[in-house]
Design an enzyme around this catalytic site. Structure first.
Site, PDB file in Angstrom:
ATOM      1  N   ASP A   1     -61.322   7.351  38.522  1.00 49.91           N
ATOM      2  CA  ASP A   1     -61.253   8.813  38.591  1.00 49.91           C
ATOM      3  C   ASP A   1     -60.031   9.199  37.779  1.00 49.91           C
ATOM      4  O   ASP A   1     -58.897   9.005  38.206  1.00 49.91           O
ATOM      5  CB  ASP A   1     -61.128   9.308  40.030  1.00 49.91           C
ATOM      6  CG  ASP A   1     -60.927  10.827  40.114  1.00 49.91           C
ATOM      7  OD1 ASP A   1     -61.029  11.505  39.065  1.00 49.91           O
ATOM      8  OD2 ASP A   1     -60.658  11.331  41.218  1.00 49.91           O
TER       9      ASP A   1
ATOM     10  N   LYS B   1     -67.372   7.745  48.068  1.00 52.60           N
ATOM     11  CA  LYS B   1     -65.965   7.550  47.727  1.00 52.60           C
ATOM     12  C   LYS B   1     -65.148   8.053  48.899  1.00 52.60           C
ATOM     13  O   LYS B   1     -65.082   9.255  49.144  1.00 52.60           O
ATOM     14  CB  LYS B   1     -65.632   8.326  46.446  1.00 52.60           C
ATOM     15  CG  LYS B   1     -64.233   8.053  45.936  1.00 52.60           C
ATOM     16  CD  LYS B   1     -64.005   8.693  44.574  1.00 52.60           C
ATOM     17  CE  LYS B   1     -63.512  10.106  44.707  1.00 52.60           C
ATOM     18  NZ  LYS B   1     -62.827  10.590  43.485  1.00 52.60           N
TER      19      LYS B   1
ATOM     20  N   ASP C   1     -66.524  16.173  38.756  1.00 47.86           N
ATOM     21  CA  ASP C   1     -65.924  16.621  40.012  1.00 47.86           C
ATOM     22  C   ASP C   1     -65.355  18.013  39.794  1.00 47.86           C
ATOM     23  O   ASP C   1     -65.975  19.019  40.132  1.00 47.86           O
ATOM     24  CB  ASP C   1     -64.853  15.630  40.464  1.00 47.86           C
ATOM     25  CG  ASP C   1     -64.062  16.122  41.679  1.00 47.86           C
ATOM     26  OD1 ASP C   1     -64.530  17.051  42.365  1.00 47.86           O
ATOM     27  OD2 ASP C   1     -62.970  15.582  41.939  1.00 47.86           O
TER      28      ASP C   1
ATOM     29  N   ARG D   1     -61.721  13.896  50.592  1.00 43.98           N
ATOM     30  CA  ARG D   1     -60.595  14.495  49.882  1.00 43.98           C
ATOM     31  C   ARG D   1     -59.348  13.678  50.220  1.00 43.98           C
ATOM     32  O   ARG D   1     -59.334  12.900  51.164  1.00 43.98           O
ATOM     33  CB  ARG D   1     -60.373  15.965  50.289  1.00 43.98           C
ATOM     34  CG  ARG D   1     -61.525  16.902  50.025  1.00 43.98           C
ATOM     35  CD  ARG D   1     -62.057  16.886  48.600  1.00 43.98           C
ATOM     36  NE  ARG D   1     -61.118  17.313  47.568  1.00 43.98           N
ATOM     37  CZ  ARG D   1     -61.113  18.514  46.979  1.00 43.98           C
ATOM     38  NH1 ARG D   1     -61.985  19.430  47.355  1.00 43.98           N
ATOM     39  NH2 ARG D   1     -60.259  18.787  46.000  1.00 43.98           N
ATOM     40  N   SER D   2     -58.288  13.886  49.456  1.00 40.91           N
ATOM     41  CA  SER D   2     -57.073  13.105  49.709  1.00 40.91           C
ATOM     42  C   SER D   2     -56.436  13.474  51.042  1.00 40.91           C
ATOM     43  O   SER D   2     -55.805  12.648  51.698  1.00 40.91           O
ATOM     44  CB  SER D   2     -56.075  13.278  48.566  1.00 40.91           C
ATOM     45  OG  SER D   2     -55.839  14.641  48.305  1.00 40.91           O
TER      46      SER D   2
ATOM     47  N   GLU E   1     -54.590   7.948  49.589  1.00 43.99           N
ATOM     48  CA  GLU E   1     -55.907   7.491  50.013  1.00 43.99           C
ATOM     49  C   GLU E   1     -55.922   6.023  50.419  1.00 43.99           C
ATOM     50  O   GLU E   1     -56.979   5.411  50.519  1.00 43.99           O
ATOM     51  CB  GLU E   1     -56.931   7.770  48.911  1.00 43.99           C
ATOM     52  CG  GLU E   1     -57.041   9.268  48.644  1.00 43.99           C
ATOM     53  CD  GLU E   1     -58.044   9.630  47.562  1.00 43.99           C
ATOM     54  OE1 GLU E   1     -58.637   8.706  46.969  1.00 43.99           O
ATOM     55  OE2 GLU E   1     -58.230  10.829  47.325  1.00 43.99           O
TER      56      GLU E   1
ATOM     57  N   GLU F   1     -64.968   9.195  36.471  1.00 48.26           N
ATOM     58  CA  GLU F   1     -64.992  10.552  37.017  1.00 48.26           C
ATOM     59  C   GLU F   1     -63.969  11.434  36.301  1.00 48.26           C
ATOM     60  O   GLU F   1     -62.861  10.978  35.998  1.00 48.26           O
ATOM     61  CB  GLU F   1     -64.681  10.484  38.514  1.00 48.26           C
ATOM     62  CG  GLU F   1     -64.676  11.813  39.239  1.00 48.26           C
ATOM     63  CD  GLU F   1     -64.237  11.648  40.683  1.00 48.26           C
ATOM     64  OE1 GLU F   1     -63.652  12.599  41.226  1.00 48.26           O
ATOM     65  OE2 GLU F   1     -64.467  10.572  41.269  1.00 48.26           O
TER      66      GLU F   1
ATOM     67  N   LYS G   1     -68.404  17.145  47.216  1.00 43.89           N
ATOM     68  CA  LYS G   1     -67.338  17.408  48.179  1.00 43.89           C
ATOM     69  C   LYS G   1     -67.700  18.679  48.934  1.00 43.89           C
ATOM     70  O   LYS G   1     -67.707  19.765  48.349  1.00 43.89           O
ATOM     71  CB  LYS G   1     -65.997  17.593  47.472  1.00 43.89           C
ATOM     72  CG  LYS G   1     -65.453  16.332  46.810  1.00 43.89           C
ATOM     73  CD  LYS G   1     -64.173  16.631  46.042  1.00 43.89           C
ATOM     74  CE  LYS G   1     -63.530  15.371  45.495  1.00 43.89           C
ATOM     75  NZ  LYS G   1     -62.361  15.684  44.624  1.00 43.89           N
TER      76      LYS G   1
ATOM     77  N   GLN H   1     -55.907   8.783  38.160  1.00 42.13           N
ATOM     78  CA  GLN H   1     -55.669   9.062  39.577  1.00 42.13           C
ATOM     79  C   GLN H   1     -56.174   7.974  40.510  1.00 42.13           C
ATOM     80  O   GLN H   1     -55.548   7.687  41.530  1.00 42.13           O
ATOM     81  CB  GLN H   1     -56.321  10.399  39.939  1.00 42.13           C
ATOM     82  CG  GLN H   1     -56.005  10.894  41.340  1.00 42.13           C
ATOM     83  CD  GLN H   1     -56.281  12.369  41.482  1.00 42.13           C
ATOM     84  OE1 GLN H   1     -55.490  13.209  41.097  1.00 42.13           O
ATOM     85  NE2 GLN H   1     -57.446  12.697  42.024  1.00 42.13           N
TER      86      GLN H   1
END
Length: 428
Positions: free
Chosen positions: A241, A386, A310, A364-365, A204, A283, A335, A162
């Site tokens: 990730d 991040k 995560d 977050r995205s 992102e 991740e 998060k 990802q």
């Protein structure tokens, strides 16, 4: 008096054009603040639940129910409470919801209120948010883990991993780390153009070329780093990730790069990668419920690379406690919207640090211009953040806030650099 006098809420849009919740809080002394809530694309099964409207409006993603929850139930529950008593405020939020996964009022409604209260309390106290939450000793600026190449759920390509990130571990300051990351980002764009690959962007801000697989993506980033004159492994390290839950299926295992693989085969692949590239962090290398696989992987390569949970931990102290007992992973991704209140987030970070786990603050995205996580990264001393590529304003807003914090700290500021990571996979 810093007691809560008014609470408001509205539906706004996030960086993907989807609705999200913004909450405003006014205190009796006139202090005012607002907070906006992010939303993820790849979400863990064990995350706190966002409240969405369903139906035709906004494709079912409206948040008018969450806004109504803030106005109708959350506001009466917290009005009159001293805003500086964050744990009391957050407990009132949890009591008002009354469910273990925050599904009745919605984690998005609860978090908006929780963060807005903290911001208002900081304003009332005359302190920057990082100082208000972190106390007098908060002074460490995090290494930016910049997602410069997107795949998986963040891009419409055949790349299964990802996020491919660069980490400017050798920079002398956060300001310089941001410059290094931006220069690598622009260098990668030129490399992709030279090779006839797409320079379209993922959610992102990273590029989303359709390359053959993980190694090919890492090779492109290696070329990009080398073209800047920075040294790979000493100046700039790499991180992934994988978001493995996205391609895991019970019964068939991990469908990765055209093959069905077991956890052991995935572990062997990661071992190859850390021998070949300067990877400091991976991740979600395995599925969120593959505890046996995680424990075996941590035993196999956890002394060489940071393994970040995560989807595995979802910023939940109970899930993290289970991981600590079992020996799964060695770092926690943080998060705030996975758990739903600031207090629970801080408790998870504290539990991680007390047990030798590193922490990485994360966006977050689906993001907004809210910069709370930048302050939190410094407040808790994560040493890593991040928050996407050094492009797109919802990402850059966090980096720019960290520049301001570094300037605010002056000579007291320290950049985490390579000490942010427990160990290294690569020696230049």
């Amino acid at each position: 008096m810093a007691s809560i006098e008014q609470v408001g809420a509205r539906e706004i849009l996030d960086s993907r054009g989807n609705p999200t919740v913004e909450v405003e809080v006014l205190l009796e002394d006139g202090s005012f603040a607002r907070a906006a809530v992010p939303s993820g694309a790849s979400t863990g099964e064990h995350e706190a639940v966002e409240l969405r409207d369903g139906g035709a409006r906004y494709g079912g993603k409206g948040v008018e129910k969450a806004v109504e929850a803030v106005l109708g139930e959350i506001a009466p529950a917290i009005i009159g409470i001293d805003a500086t008593e964050q744990r009391t405020v957050d407990q009132a939020l949890l009591d008002a919801d009354g469910t273990p996964d925050k599904s009745r009022l919605g984690a998005n409604a609860l978090l908006g209120a929780s963060l807005a209260v903290a911001r208002a309390a900081a304003e009332s106290s005359g302190l920057e948010l990082f100082r208000y939450v972190g106390g007098p000793n908060a002074h460490v600026l995090p290494v930016p883990m910049m997602n410069i190449l997107n795949g998986g759920a963040h891009a419409d390509t055949g790349v299964d991993v990802q996020e491919f990130m660069v980490a400017p571990i050798g920079a002398p300051s956060f300001k310089e780390s941001l410059r290094w990351g931006a220069e690598v980002y622009h260098s990668l764009k030129s490399v992709l153009k030279e090779k006839g690959l797409s320079t379209g962007l993922g959610d992102e801000g990273g590029f989303a070329p359709d390359v053959a697989g993980t190694k090919e993506a890492l090779d492109l980033i290696t070329i990009a780093v080398n073209k800047t004159g920075l040294k790979l492994g000493t100046d700039v390290a790499l991180a992934l990730d994988v978001a493995a839950t996205e391609f895991y299926t019970d019964g068939t295992g991990y469908k990765f790069e055209g093959k069905n693989r077991t956890a052991a085969e995935m572990a062997a692949f990661y071992a190859e990668l850390i021998d070949a590239y300067p990877l400091v962090s991976i991740e979600d290398p395995l599925d969120e419920d593959d505890w046996d696989g995680w424990v075996a992987l941590t035993d196999q390569i956890g002394n060489k690379v940071q393994l970040v949970g995560d989807d595995l931990f979802v910023t939940n102290p109970e899930r993290l406690e289970e991981g600590i007992v079992k020996g799964a992973a060695n770092a926690l991704l943080v998060k705030v919207n996975q758990i739903g209140t600031l207090t629970e987030t801080l408790d998870a970070v504290d539990l991680a640090h007390r047990n030798g786990y590193k922490t990485m603050m994360s966006h977050r995205s689906g993001e907004t211009e809210d910069t709370t996580i930048a302050d939190l990264a410094v407040a808790v001393g994560s040493g890593q953040i991040k928050t996407g590529a050094p492009a797109r304003s919802e990402r850059v807003a966090k980096y720019n806030q960290l520049l301001r914090i570094e300037e605010n700290l002056g000579d007291a500021a320290r950049y985490a650099g390579e000490v942010a990571f427990p160990r290294f996979a690569f020696e230049a």
